[in-house]
Design an enzyme around this catalytic site. Structure first.
Site, PDB file in Angstrom:
ATOM      1  N   PRO A  33      37.495  46.011  48.157  1.00 59.36           N
ATOM      2  CG  PRO A  33      37.537  45.376  45.920  1.00 59.36           C
ATOM      3  CD  PRO A  33      38.386  45.410  47.154  1.00 59.36           C
ATOM      4  CD  GLN A 110      36.787  46.113  42.174  1.00 60.40           C
ATOM      5  OE1 GLN A 110      35.563  46.082  42.240  1.00 60.40           O
ATOM      6  NE2 GLN A 110      37.572  45.187  42.698  1.00 60.40           N
ATOM      7  CG  HIS A 178      35.944  43.605  39.682  1.00 61.65           C
ATOM      8  ND1 HIS A 178      36.410  42.317  39.846  1.00 61.65           N
ATOM      9  CD2 HIS A 178      34.844  43.707  40.490  1.00 61.65           C
ATOM     10  CE1 HIS A 178      35.623  41.670  40.696  1.00 61.65           C
ATOM     11  NE2 HIS A 178      34.670  42.486  41.104  1.00 61.65           N
ATOM     12  CG  HIS A 181      34.928  38.035  42.392  1.00 65.44           C
ATOM     13  ND1 HIS A 181      34.816  39.113  43.246  1.00 65.44           N
ATOM     14  CD2 HIS A 181      36.021  37.352  42.820  1.00 65.44           C
ATOM     15  CE1 HIS A 181      35.798  39.088  44.133  1.00 65.44           C
ATOM     16  NE2 HIS A 181      36.539  38.012  43.890  1.00 65.44           N
ATOM     17  CE1 TYR A 183      29.719  40.860  38.740  1.00 65.16           C
ATOM     18  CE2 TYR A 183      31.655  40.710  40.138  1.00 65.16           C
ATOM     19  CZ  TYR A 183      30.283  40.749  39.991  1.00 65.16           C
ATOM     20  OH  TYR A 183      29.477  40.678  41.100  1.00 65.16           O
TER      21      TYR A 183
END
Length: 374
Positions: A33, A110, A178, A181, A183
């Site tokens: 993604p 995603q 997701h 990272h 998030y």
């Protein structure tokens, strides 16, 4: 890649089909993604349809779409990033799925909520506050959002479940959540952003509760054979040294509740796939993930390129890097699938060139060239 002997091995190893729950992916190549902001109003148009279909037609076995916002007003920060809710938005995504299938590929959206990465006043819903487990940004800053209430948790979990049900309804082959990272889901997993004192915070296992409940709600909203993939990472945006787990034992404590909640495969995001995750073993994060959970694992991180993808956002290119080590690991069944980002973003034909042993046609990554490609 230099030797023709290893070239034939490349085609053999990467061309094998693989199962993720009820889905057969025709080969081991995954499109990672990558956010593009080419969907005004959150609606993927014909250019987005073409973008994904071209890569499926060139041999990508599984496409994981760019991150798409779930139906919660605080989920995003741009009106040009696609959304996975709304009549017009879902119609656009249905056209994408149809085109990818017609080209011979499989595809998952995603599903994304950015949490405390959001800033006040950002679209698509300017009045929506930033929310997260404790109202903390990745750097520890307070006061730019708020901690989620029980009602907030329920609403976001429901939004993920509704998006997953929509994905199955309009013809997608699975979903990826997701959880990487820095998030929202990752903000709950990481001690740096989760300071809660209720059941959703505390030790490592307690910090998995929100993610596990989200996975379970998604699992309940779709059919039993519909694949649910979770992307996760140790590193965060701007906190590259962050770690959820310092040892295999801690990683097992993190991943097992998620697997038990219904994750069918894990997408283990690293910046360089060849880096060992823990001392004393050559296994990377995807390798450890597969070993500890028994679930299929997707590896990712600078595949085919010798340079950190984070630097791509700063306009830096990257030279080519051979994939013999990647093939060795794949042949040893360290992981099951290989996600490719920048190389596929730049060259829609990357999979066809690799599977067809046309390595001399591959080129180094050049961000400047992307302006003329789609």
């Amino acid at each position: 890649m230099t030797a023709t002997a290893s070239a034939s091995r490349t085609a053999r190893l990467l061309s094998r089909p693989v199962r993720i729950n009820g889905l057969t992916v025709p080969n081991r190549i995954v499109m990672a993604p990558m956010t593009r902001q080419f969907s005004p109003g959150g609606v993927p148009g014909e250019d987005v349809v073409s973008y994904y279909a071209r890569r499926a037609a060139a041999g990508v076995g599984l496409i994981v779409t760019e991150g798409t916002y779930v139906g919660h007003e605080s989920a995003g920060q741009s009106d040009r990033i696609p959304r996975f809710h709304g009549t017009e938005q879902l119609a656009g995504w249905a056209a994408v799925a149809d085109a990818v299938h017609a080209a011979g590929g499989t595809i998952m959206p995603q599903l994304w909520h950015i949490g405390m990465v959001r800033s006040a006043g950002q679209p698509p819903y300017a009045d929506a506050p930033a929310v997260g487990p404790s109202g903390l940004r990745l750097d520890g800053t307070e006061g730019l959002g708020r901690a989620m209430t029980r009602s907030d948790l329920d609403d976001v979990i429901a939004a993920f479940a509704e998006a997953a049900a929509a994905a199955e309804r309009i013809g997608f082959d699975g979903v990826e959540l997701h959880g990487a990272h820095g998030y929202l889901i990752d903000q709950f997993l990481w001690a740096g952003t989760n300071r809660r004192t209720d059941a959703y915070g505390g030790d490592l296992v307690a910090r998995t509760r929100f993610a596990a409940e989200t996975v379970a709600a998604v699992r309940a909203a779709v059919s039993p054979e519909f694949p649910v993939v979770l992307r996760y990472s140790q590193w965060k945006q701007e906190v590259y040294g962050a770690r959820l787990a310092e040892s295999p034992q801690e990683l097992e404590a993190l991943l097992v509740p998620l697997a038990e909640a219904g994750v069918d495969a894990f997408h283990a995001s690293t910046r360089r796939y060849w880096r060992p995750e823990f001392d004393g073993s050559d296994l990377n994060l995807a390798g450890w993930t597969k070993k500890l959970t028994g679930r299929p694992a997707i590896t990712v991180g600078s595949v085919g390129l010798d340079g950190d993808f984070v630097k791509a956002f700063q306009g830096e290119g990257a030279p080519l890097k051979g994939i013999d080590d990647l093939l060795d690991r794949l042949e040893a069944e360290e992981f099951d699938l290989v996600a490719v980002g920048r190389a596929l973003l730049q060259d829609p034909q990357w999979a066809a060139k690799v599977l067809g042993e046309r390595f001399d046609e591959l080129s180094a990554y050049d961000p400047a060239a992307l302006r003329s490609l789609s």
